[in-house]
Write a protein that holds these residues in place. Structure first.
Motif, PDB file in Angstrom:
ATOM      1  N   LEU B  83     -71.517  39.405  91.973  1.00  0.00           N
ATOM      2  CA  LEU B  83     -72.368  40.314  91.200  1.00  0.00           C
ATOM      3  C   LEU B  83     -73.038  39.617  90.015  1.00  0.00           C
ATOM      4  CD1 LEU B  83     -70.245  43.590  91.186  1.00  0.00           C
ATOM      5  CD2 LEU B  83     -72.479  43.250  92.238  1.00  0.00           C
ATOM      6  N   THR B  84     -72.398  38.597  89.459  1.00  0.00           N
ATOM      7  CA  THR B  84     -73.027  37.950  88.302  1.00  0.00           C
ATOM      8  C   THR B  84     -73.921  36.786  88.702  1.00  0.00           C
ATOM      9  OG1 THR B  84     -70.941  36.782  88.039  1.00  0.00           O
ATOM     10  CG2 THR B  84     -71.402  38.534  86.474  1.00  0.00           C
ATOM     11  N   ASP B  95     -72.981  47.361  92.246  1.00  0.00           N
ATOM     12  CA  ASP B  95     -72.416  47.221  90.906  1.00  0.00           C
ATOM     13  C   ASP B  95     -71.910  48.572  90.393  1.00  0.00           C
ATOM     14  OD1 ASP B  95     -71.598  46.060  88.634  1.00  0.00           O
ATOM     15  OD2 ASP B  95     -73.581  45.751  87.764  1.00  0.00           O
ATOM     16  N   ALA B  96     -72.699  49.618  90.623  1.00  0.00           N
ATOM     17  CA  ALA B  96     -72.287  50.950  90.163  1.00  0.00           C
ATOM     18  C   ALA B  96     -71.109  51.470  90.979  1.00  0.00           C
ATOM     19  CB  ALA B  96     -73.459  51.923  90.243  1.00  0.00           C
ATOM     20  N   LEU B  97     -71.128  51.178  92.273  1.00  0.00           N
ATOM     21  CA  LEU B  97     -70.090  51.730  93.159  1.00  0.00           C
ATOM     22  C   LEU B  97     -68.717  51.088  92.971  1.00  0.00           C
ATOM     23  CD1 LEU B  97     -71.840  52.372  96.599  1.00  0.00           C
ATOM     24  CD2 LEU B  97     -70.908  54.037  94.999  1.00  0.00           C
ATOM     25  N   VAL B 153     -60.067  44.728  87.826  1.00  0.00           N
ATOM     26  CA  VAL B 153     -60.256  43.279  87.885  1.00  0.00           C
ATOM     27  C   VAL B 153     -61.739  42.926  87.735  1.00  0.00           C
ATOM     28  CG1 VAL B 153     -59.951  41.217  89.264  1.00  0.00           C
ATOM     29  CG2 VAL B 153     -58.219  43.010  89.320  1.00  0.00           C
ATOM     30  N   VAL B 154     -62.578  43.595  88.533  1.00  0.00           N
ATOM     31  CA  VAL B 154     -64.005  43.266  88.487  1.00  0.00           C
ATOM     32  C   VAL B 154     -64.540  43.452  87.069  1.00  0.00           C
ATOM     33  CG1 VAL B 154     -66.289  43.823  89.393  1.00  0.00           C
ATOM     34  CG2 VAL B 154     -64.298  43.928  90.881  1.00  0.00           C
ATOM     35  N   ARG B 155     -64.178  44.577  86.450  1.00  0.00           N
ATOM     36  CA  ARG B 155     -64.757  44.890  85.145  1.00  0.00           C
ATOM     37  C   ARG B 155     -64.218  44.038  83.995  1.00  0.00           C
ATOM     38  NH1 ARG B 155     -68.871  46.391  87.533  1.00  0.00           N
ATOM     39  NH2 ARG B 155     -69.152  48.592  88.022  1.00  0.00           N
ATOM     40  N   THR B 156     -63.095  43.371  84.179  1.00  0.00           N
ATOM     41  CA  THR B 156     -62.659  42.452  83.113  1.00  0.00           C
ATOM     42  C   THR B 156     -63.192  41.038  83.353  1.00  0.00           C
ATOM     43  OG1 THR B 156     -60.539  42.453  84.263  1.00  0.00           O
ATOM     44  CG2 THR B 156     -60.588  43.500  82.104  1.00  0.00           C
ATOM     45  N   VAL B 157     -63.352  40.668  84.614  1.00  0.00           N
ATOM     46  CA  VAL B 157     -63.813  39.300  84.914  1.00  0.00           C
ATOM     47  C   VAL B 157     -65.327  39.185  84.744  1.00  0.00           C
ATOM     48  CG1 VAL B 157     -63.998  37.564  86.727  1.00  0.00           C
ATOM     49  CG2 VAL B 157     -61.879  38.832  86.434  1.00  0.00           C
ATOM     50  N   GLN B 158     -66.036  40.243  85.145  1.00  0.00           N
ATOM     51  CA  GLN B 158     -67.498  40.221  85.130  1.00  0.00           C
ATOM     52  C   GLN B 158     -68.105  39.789  83.789  1.00  0.00           C
ATOM     53  OE1 GLN B 158     -69.012  43.952  86.450  1.00  0.00           O
ATOM     54  NE2 GLN B 158     -70.824  43.052  87.413  1.00  0.00           N
ATOM     55  N   VAL B 160     -66.894  38.104  81.376  1.00  0.00           N
ATOM     56  CA  VAL B 160     -66.569  36.720  81.049  1.00  0.00           C
ATOM     57  C   VAL B 160     -67.448  35.764  81.835  1.00  0.00           C
ATOM     58  CG1 VAL B 160     -64.736  35.002  80.996  1.00  0.00           C
ATOM     59  CG2 VAL B 160     -64.210  37.383  80.543  1.00  0.00           C
ATOM     60  N   LEU B 161     -67.616  36.067  83.117  1.00  0.00           N
ATOM     61  CA  LEU B 161     -68.490  35.223  83.934  1.00  0.00           C
ATOM     62  C   LEU B 161     -69.920  35.267  83.424  1.00  0.00           C
ATOM     63  CD1 LEU B 161     -67.402  35.755  87.649  1.00  0.00           C
ATOM     64  CD2 LEU B 161     -67.280  33.664  86.310  1.00  0.00           C
ATOM     65  N   GLN B 162     -70.316  36.477  82.963  1.00  0.00           N
ATOM     66  CA  GLN B 162     -71.679  36.660  82.495  1.00  0.00           C
ATOM     67  C   GLN B 162     -71.955  35.840  81.241  1.00  0.00           C
ATOM     68  OE1 GLN B 162     -72.074  40.883  82.535  1.00  0.00           O
ATOM     69  NE2 GLN B 162     -73.493  40.719  84.245  1.00  0.00           N
ATOM     70  N   GLU B 163     -71.026  35.911  80.307  1.00  0.00           N
ATOM     71  CA  GLU B 163     -71.231  35.225  79.045  1.00  0.00           C
ATOM     72  C   GLU B 163     -70.686  33.806  79.096  1.00  0.00           C
ATOM     73  OE1 GLU B 163     -69.865  37.641  75.789  1.00  0.00           O
ATOM     74  OE2 GLU B 163     -70.793  39.410  76.693  1.00  0.00           O
ATOM     75  N   PHE B 164     -70.411  33.396  80.293  1.00  0.00           N
ATOM     76  CA  PHE B 164     -69.839  32.077  80.455  1.00  0.00           C
ATOM     77  C   PHE B 164     -70.776  31.027  79.881  1.00  0.00           C
ATOM     78  CE2 PHE B 164     -68.537  28.368  82.904  1.00  0.00           C
ATOM     79  CZ  PHE B 164     -67.200  28.404  82.621  1.00  0.00           C
ATOM     80  N   ASP B 165     -70.172  30.123  79.220  1.00  0.00           N
ATOM     81  CA  ASP B 165     -70.987  29.094  78.596  1.00  0.00           C
ATOM     82  C   ASP B 165     -71.569  28.165  79.655  1.00  0.00           C
ATOM     83  OD1 ASP B 165     -70.391  26.784  75.844  1.00  0.00           O
ATOM     84  OD2 ASP B 165     -72.207  27.360  76.940  1.00  0.00           O
TER      85      ASP B 165
END
Lengths: 342, 273, 281
Positions: B83-84, B95-97, B153-158, B160-165
């Motif tokens: 998703l990211t 993403d919504a589902l 899980v998805v909502r905590t990892v997402q 972090v992956l998004q703002e990943f440096d």
């Protein structure tokens, strides 16, 4: 700024309208009584409530709505003890009504003698429901312990029907093998083949019929007939074992609640009317054995005569049977514990 | 209460009212349960919760939840990754589902999932024809709990992956490390705290889950009976002592999990900043 | 050396992951969704609407709406107050308070119902008094409200606390310095900033309030048409072999869940945009 206020305003208005609408809807006046019952009586009481409402209307002119609550018999009894405001209870085993009387005092201890025929207006028995063609050739109780047979029956801890199942198996084995120890061994072997233990009779039927689990369902006779007619003609067959048990679902009004609510007259009439010809026939149509002999013979095609044990003469009454088999740490628990350690 | 360092009004009012509300809604009810179980003597309490059937239920609950949370961890990470990092058709809808299991009532999830594995559905029939038994094994519990836990899980990892440096990863690649090394040495370590947090949340939610599981599980004592169902069974049997004892044991588990999750999240926040 | 783009993953990864995702989503999201609606409509549209028109279904819908109508506003009000106290002031025990807010998330729904049985049931601490007053909380509608309020309590506060924490308190302090009253400051300064986050919290509260099963099942007397909410009624219909009707009611709750998700997705985008604008200044 105005935007904010209107946002808030709209929201408040919406909430207020919503609340008023819902409140007025829920608290509309109705003359109701509550029948707290066990699982498989849903269809019967739905039909009975209609004829009773008609009868009561002609008798008194009052409009009656009967609310129903269904679940495992033991759990329903506990609900009444806990304060579920039942006007009448129509439960699977008399012991559950004894429990209400003993633990809460809401029902007089002599309840069983207040209505005809031990306060059991209809009876039933335990039969086997098998898949069509009876692929596992299940004819009698001892076929249940064959290693390839998967059995569905509910949990005797919460289900009244399950207790009848258990005792019927026990009674059969006692006759066939001669003593209590062998009967116990037999019952243990039956439960070894049980693959799903639902909390109520309805759950068990759903597991067998709907989920397609197991080879045989130990079921109320009425439940078995109903499953065939409601869920799939030609998909199932009823097998009558050589011996079963006379199940007497019992009824009583709940003295404390009807006194509080002033529903004595309706509640008593509701149960008395169960013994009329019309109601007895309705019970027969819903596959309960009418307690009225004459009407039972009208349905003789539907209810084969088999040897039926009774709780009083074969198991020394419910109190004794319950203490010996179903309280915590009694036979049923021990059997399961042993099965686990197998 | 400590010093108030703010010039804003309403401290006593808002805190006072909220505390009152929490006390009545959360604290007093929780204490009523704990106090009730305190009527039991320690040996009584111990014998109830170390009863074989109870221990077996805890075993079933913990093992099924653990497996479900691991499955969620695996697929949750993949879903968050997909998703990211990828663009594809229908991404927004998916993403919504992802939150559907969270928004849908557990009873609906329960009857639907159990229906899926009956002979009524094509999937159920296919499985039966191939002798794959899900309905009466603990696989059914795992499936229900996997469904319930995936959004956590998805909502905590997402995020972090998004703002990943990205620069960090770019740097690592430019230094000559290949993708696998970058993944193992750079991406995974940064995502791991979030993944563990999500895993813990899925685990905590799954451990107490009732609605979806009772519809699908076969509820056999010692084999497929979960702790919440055992509590309800005790309650239905008028065994309040037993229900309160097992209830408090569950409560302790929940508090420990909550503590772990909060610690994890705290560390996660620090790392993100 | 030129910088390699980060997406330079080996070729096999993207299709593999997409396939795995699709497999998982099909099994756990699409198939259940499809099942609910196809089973609900399996006996045709007229059966579907007739099933929903039953008196008892109607009563269940009303009770569900009423439960939400009571729990959502109360939990919203207290959630906002709690967030205000926690984010605008510093005091001892704040972390304990924040943890307390999360308790209903962590405990089993069964426990959420159980605690009220031990408080208000016949054997409960207030059971005797309630019996004298001839009033019941457990096995009655108020018990359903309480259990639902307990379960849905955290959502608003949990949404607002991080949001209000990020926003700080400078704006509010300025307003107070300029002579605005506390309430006015909240409605004119704070609320506009948090309204989308608040709405998000409310939506989640509402979804859960309408859908809670376990906690409500423990405290409800399961009286048809009286103390059965929609999720409980689905259970009842299922037990009466009325599968299509059970799925019809389930489809209503599913629609609600889907609407919730759509609103949530939209709100998330709005909030993200607002934050971005704020940081660009």
């Amino acid at each position: 700024m105005i935007k904010v206020n209107s946002f808030l305003g709209k929201f408040t208005l919406f909430a207020a309208v919503w609340a008023v609408f819902s409140l007025s809807a829920v608290y509309a006046a109705e003359i109701t009584i509550l029948n707290v019952s066990y699982d498989p009586t849903r269809e019967f009481y739905r039909a009975y409530n209609e004829i009773f409402a008609k009868h009561y209307k002609t008798l008194t002119g009052d409009t009656i709505i009967v609310n129903q609550s269904h679940g495992g018999s033991g759990g329903q009894a506990r609900g009444v003890i806990e304060g579920n405001p039942a006007d009448v209870v129509t439960l699977a085993v008399g012991y559950d009504i004894d429990e209400i009387a003993a633990k809460s005092g809401f029902i007089a201890k002599n309840w069983e003698s207040r209505l005809p025929r031990n306060s059991a207006p209809y009876t039933s028995t335990i039969v086997f429901l098998v898949r069509s063609g009876n692929p596992k050739k299940i004819k009698d109780w001892d076929d249940l312990i064959k290693s390839d047979v998967k059995v569905i029956t509910p949990d005797p801890k919460t289900s009244g029907g399950a207790r009848w199942n258990y005792l019927a198996a026990w009674g059969f084995a006692r006759i066939k093998y001669g003593d209590e120890a062998k009967a116990r061994e037999f019952v243990k072997n039956v439960y070894k083949n049980v693959i799903v233990l639902d909390s109520g009779a309805r759950g068990a039927t759903n597991t067998f019929v709907q989920k397609g689990q197991g080879d045989v369902l130990l079921a109320w006779e009425n439940e078995a007939h109903l499953s065939i007619n409601e869920l799939g003609k030609g998909r199932f067959e009823i097998v009558y074992p050589s011996v079963s048990i006379l199940a007497e679902p019992s009824v009583s009004w709940v003295d404390a609640n009807i006194a509080k609510k002033g529903t004595e007259k309706v509640a008593k009439e509701y149960l008395t009317y169960l013994y009329t010809d019309e109601a007895q026939r309705l019970a027969g149509k819903n596959y309960y054995r009418p307690s009225d002999e004459a009407i039972l013979t009208e349905f003789s095609a539907q209810f084969p005569v088999i040897k039926l044990l009774t709780i009083n003469s074969d198991f020394g009454g419910w109190e004794k049977a319950h203490q010996a088999h179903f309280v915590d740490g009694a036979e049923f628990d021990k059997i399961f514990a042993e099965l686990k350690n197998r | 209460m400590g010093k108030k360092t703010s010039r804003l009004p309403g401290f006593h009012l808002t805190l006072g009212l909220s505390l009152t509300y929490i006390s009545f809604l959360v604290l007093i009810p929780l204490f009523s349960l704990i106090l009730y179980s305190a009527r039991l003597s320690p040996t009584e309490y111990w014998s109830i919760i170390t009863n074989d059937r109870v221990l077996a239920a805890f075993r079933v609950s913990f093992s099924s939840t653990l497996i479900a949370a691991v499955v969620d961890g695996f697929f949750g990470f993949i879903l968050a990754w997909v998703l990211t990092r990828y663009a594809f058709f229908g991404k927004r809808v998916i993403d919504a589902l992802i939150d559907l299991p969270f928004a849908i009532p557990t009873a609906v999830a329960g009857i639907t999932l159990s229906y899926l594995f009956t002979a009524n559905s094509k999937l159920g029939r296919f499985l039966m024809d191939h002798d794959i038994n899900i309905a009466t094994t603990n696989a059914s519990i795992v499936i229900a709990l996997t469904f319930i836990g995936i959004p956590f899980v998805v909502r905590t990892v997402q995020p972090v992956l998004q703002e990943f440096d990205k620069e960090l990863e770019e740097a690592s690649i430019s230094l000559g490390a290949n993708f696998y090394k970058t993944f193992l040495k750079v991406i995974l370590p940064s995502v791991l705290p979030a993944l563990i947090t999500g895993f813990a949340m899925a685990f905590a939610r799954g451990l107490g889950e009732y609605g979806s599981v009772i519809f699908i599980a076969s509820n056999m004592p010692y084999e497929s009976e979960i702790v919440p169902r055992l509590i309800v069974q005790k309650l239905l049997n008028f065994d309040y002592k037993g229900a309160s004892a097992i209830g408090t044991a569950m409560l302790v588990c929940a508090f420990i999990l909550l503590l772990i999750i909060n610690l994890l999240q705290h560390r996660l926040q620090r790392r993100l900043n | 050396m030129s910088i390699v783009k980060i997406n330079k993953e080996p070729v096999w990864i993207k299709p593999t992951l997409l396939a795995l995702s699709f497999l998982f989503l099909s099994l756990f999201i699409f198939l259940p969704l499809f099942t609910i609606f196809s089973e609900a409509l399996s006996r045709g549209a007229s059966y579907y609407f007739n099933a929903l028109k039953e008196r008892e279904v109607f009563a269940a819908i009303r009770l569900t709406l009423l439960t939400a109508a009571i729990c959502v506003p109360i939990n919203t009000a207290f959630g906002v107050m709690l967030a205000w106290a926690i984010t605008k002031f510093s005091f001892k025990g704040k972390n304990v308070l924040i943890t307390l807010v999360e308790v209903p998330f962590a405990v089993s729904p069964v426990i959420s119902g159980l605690i009220f049985v031990f408080l208000f049931g016949a054997i409960g601490w207030f059971g005797g008094i309630l019996d004298k007053l001839n009033y019941r909380i457990v096995f009655n509608i108020p018990g359903i409200f309480l259990a639902t309020a307990f379960v849905t309590f955290p959502f608003v506060a949990k949404e607002l606390i991080p949001l209000m924490h990020d926003l700080g308190k400078d704006d509010e302090e300025a307003a107070i310095t300029l002579g605005a009253s506390g309430l006015k400051t909240f409605f004119r300064v704070t609320l506009p900033n948090i309204k989308w986050g608040l709405l998000y919290g409310i939506i989640l509260t509402n979804a859960r309030a309408m859908g809670e099963y376990g906690a409500v099942a423990v405290v409800s007397g399961l009286v048809r048409g009286k103390t059965t909410t929609m999720p409980l009624y689905i259970d009842i219909l299922y037990g009466e072999y009325l599968f299509a009707a059970a799925f019809a009611v389930a489809s209503l709750l599913t629609l609600l869940a889907l609407v919730t998700l759509v609103i949530k997705a939209v709100l998330e985008r709005i909030i993200a945009k607002q934050r971005k604008q704020k940081f660009e200044f």
